[in-house]
Design a protein around this motif. Structure first.
Motif, PDB file in Angstrom:
ATOM      1  N   TRP A 178     -36.939  39.279-125.653  1.00 26.50           N
ATOM      2  CA  TRP A 178     -35.862  38.335-126.149  1.00 26.50           C
ATOM      3  C   TRP A 178     -35.427  38.994-127.542  1.00 26.50           C
ATOM      4  O   TRP A 178     -34.346  39.325-127.525  1.00 26.50           O
ATOM      5  N   ARG A 179     -36.322  38.995-128.388  1.00 23.89           N
ATOM      6  CA  ARG A 179     -35.857  39.626-129.760  1.00 23.89           C
ATOM      7  C   ARG A 179     -35.333  40.733-129.993  1.00 23.89           C
ATOM      8  O   ARG A 179     -34.529  41.311-130.204  1.00 23.89           O
ATOM      9  N   ALA A 180     -35.973  41.632-128.960  1.00 18.86           N
ATOM     10  CA  ALA A 180     -35.565  42.935-128.655  1.00 18.86           C
ATOM     11  C   ALA A 180     -34.172  42.959-128.224  1.00 18.86           C
ATOM     12  O   ALA A 180     -33.190  43.917-128.474  1.00 18.86           O
ATOM     13  N   ARG A 181     -33.771  42.125-127.183  1.00 26.70           N
ATOM     14  CA  ARG A 181     -32.701  42.257-126.679  1.00 26.70           C
ATOM     15  C   ARG A 181     -31.444  41.758-127.453  1.00 26.70           C
ATOM     16  O   ARG A 181     -30.596  42.389-127.668  1.00 26.70           O
ATOM     17  N   GLN A 182     -32.000  40.916-128.430  1.00 27.14           N
ATOM     18  CA  GLN A 182     -30.906  40.009-129.474  1.00 27.14           C
ATOM     19  C   GLN A 182     -30.622  41.522-130.427  1.00 27.14           C
ATOM     20  O   GLN A 182     -29.497  41.338-130.831  1.00 27.14           O
ATOM     21  N   LYS A 183     -31.412  42.177-130.632  1.00 25.50           N
ATOM     22  CA  LYS A 183     -31.179  43.286-131.747  1.00 25.50           C
ATOM     23  C   LYS A 183     -30.824  44.564-130.893  1.00 25.50           C
ATOM     24  O   LYS A 183     -30.547  45.558-131.796  1.00 25.50           O
ATOM     25  N   ASN A 184     -30.356  44.545-129.706  1.00 21.81           N
ATOM     26  CA  ASN A 184     -29.968  45.702-129.072  1.00 21.81           C
ATOM     27  C   ASN A 184     -31.161  46.961-129.102  1.00 21.81           C
ATOM     28  O   ASN A 184     -30.682  48.085-129.101  1.00 21.81           O
ATOM     29  N   LEU A 185     -32.219  46.483-128.846  1.00 21.35           N
ATOM     30  CA  LEU A 185     -33.267  47.864-128.644  1.00 21.35           C
ATOM     31  C   LEU A 185     -33.485  48.432-127.591  1.00 21.35           C
ATOM     32  O   LEU A 185     -33.198  47.416-126.518  1.00 21.35           O
ATOM     33  N   THR A 186     -33.520  49.452-127.561  1.00 22.24           N
ATOM     34  CA  THR A 186     -33.925  50.295-126.268  1.00 22.24           C
ATOM     35  C   THR A 186     -35.152  50.009-125.737  1.00 22.24           C
ATOM     36  O   THR A 186     -36.101  50.312-126.312  1.00 22.24           O
TER      37      THR A 186
END
Length: 244
Positions: A198-206
């Motif tokens: 979820w944190r990765a999604r929030q930061k738009n990480l691939t």
């Protein structure tokens, strides 16, 4: 972001609790170097020993790992966070390019680290997740484990919009530049696996998934999540969704 020093190290973090039988073999199974195309990466193995009641600490130390010890049992998420913190503090000194996590019970093949690393170099993805939920593992992954993991992935999708198929996989890899974005997760128990995504999604990480193998022993299956453990995991995720 770390400085201009050459980055050629893969830091491998292994959270461990009461894994005296498996931890030495898992540590020693990590190759000292991994080569992708023309670049060779050195590996550094970091075991975070979560206040075990057995010889996990000494066995990991004897196997050659850097061992960080918790003096209070804090959970797999807390142990992983400790490992991330250590890497971030020492990234420039060590020359870290990528950070991986791998389970301490031996269910993952260290050879799959190379598969993730190849994909990381080829795709330039911020984060790689080992996917156990594919047809090739049908004979090796008990049906109740498959159904349980798929169920938790569906819950993670409903709560957070996570599209990763295997949200509970412990075999992952992230670039050192992306690590700060996912390292400040809050869940100390197993729900941290979904929170990181979820944190990765929030930061738009691939985020890219890579098929991996899996192997279960009777001992590994015996340490699986209890019904209460699953209840706690789902409760943690719902709480995070409400307050996070």
């Amino acid at each position: 972001m770390i400085g201009d020093r050459r980055r050629d190290v893969l830091a491998v973090i292994i959270p461990a609790y009461n894994e005296e039988r498996a931890i030495a073999e898992v540590v020693r199974s990590v190759p000292p170097t991994l080569t992708v195309d023309d670049q060779t990466f050195r590996t550094v193995v970091i075991v975070v020993e979560d206040c075990s009641r057995d010889a996990t600490y000494q066995n990991a130390l004897d196997a050659g790992a850097i061992v960080i010890r918790h003096f209070i049992n804090s959970g797999a998420g807390a142990a992983t966070r400790t490992g991330f913190s250590y890497v971030l503090k020492n990234a420039e000194r060590l020359g870290v390019a990528y950070v991986a996590t791998i389970d301490a019970d031996g269910q993952h093949s260290s050879g799959d680290l190379l598969h993730l690393l190849r994909e990381a170099v080829a795709t330039k993805a911020d984060m790689l997740v080992g996917n156990r939920l594919h047809e090739g593992n049908k004979a090796d992954m008990p049906r109740h484990r498959t159904l349980g993991n798929r169920g938790l992935s569906l819950i993670s999708r409903g709560l957070f919009g996570i599209t990763t198929e295997d949200t509970q996989s412990g075999l992952r890899m992230v670039t050192i530049d992306a690590l700060p974005a996912i390292s400040r997760f809050t869940i100390d128990r197993y729900g941290f696996c979904s929170e990181i995504l979820w944190r990765a999604r929030q930061k738009n990480l691939t985020v890219v998934e890579v098929p991996i193998g899996v192997k279960y022993s009777e001992e590994t299956l015996g340490k699986g999540q209890s019904n209460w453990g699953v209840f706690d995991l789902v409760t943690d995720l719902i709480t995070l969704r409400l307050i996070g």
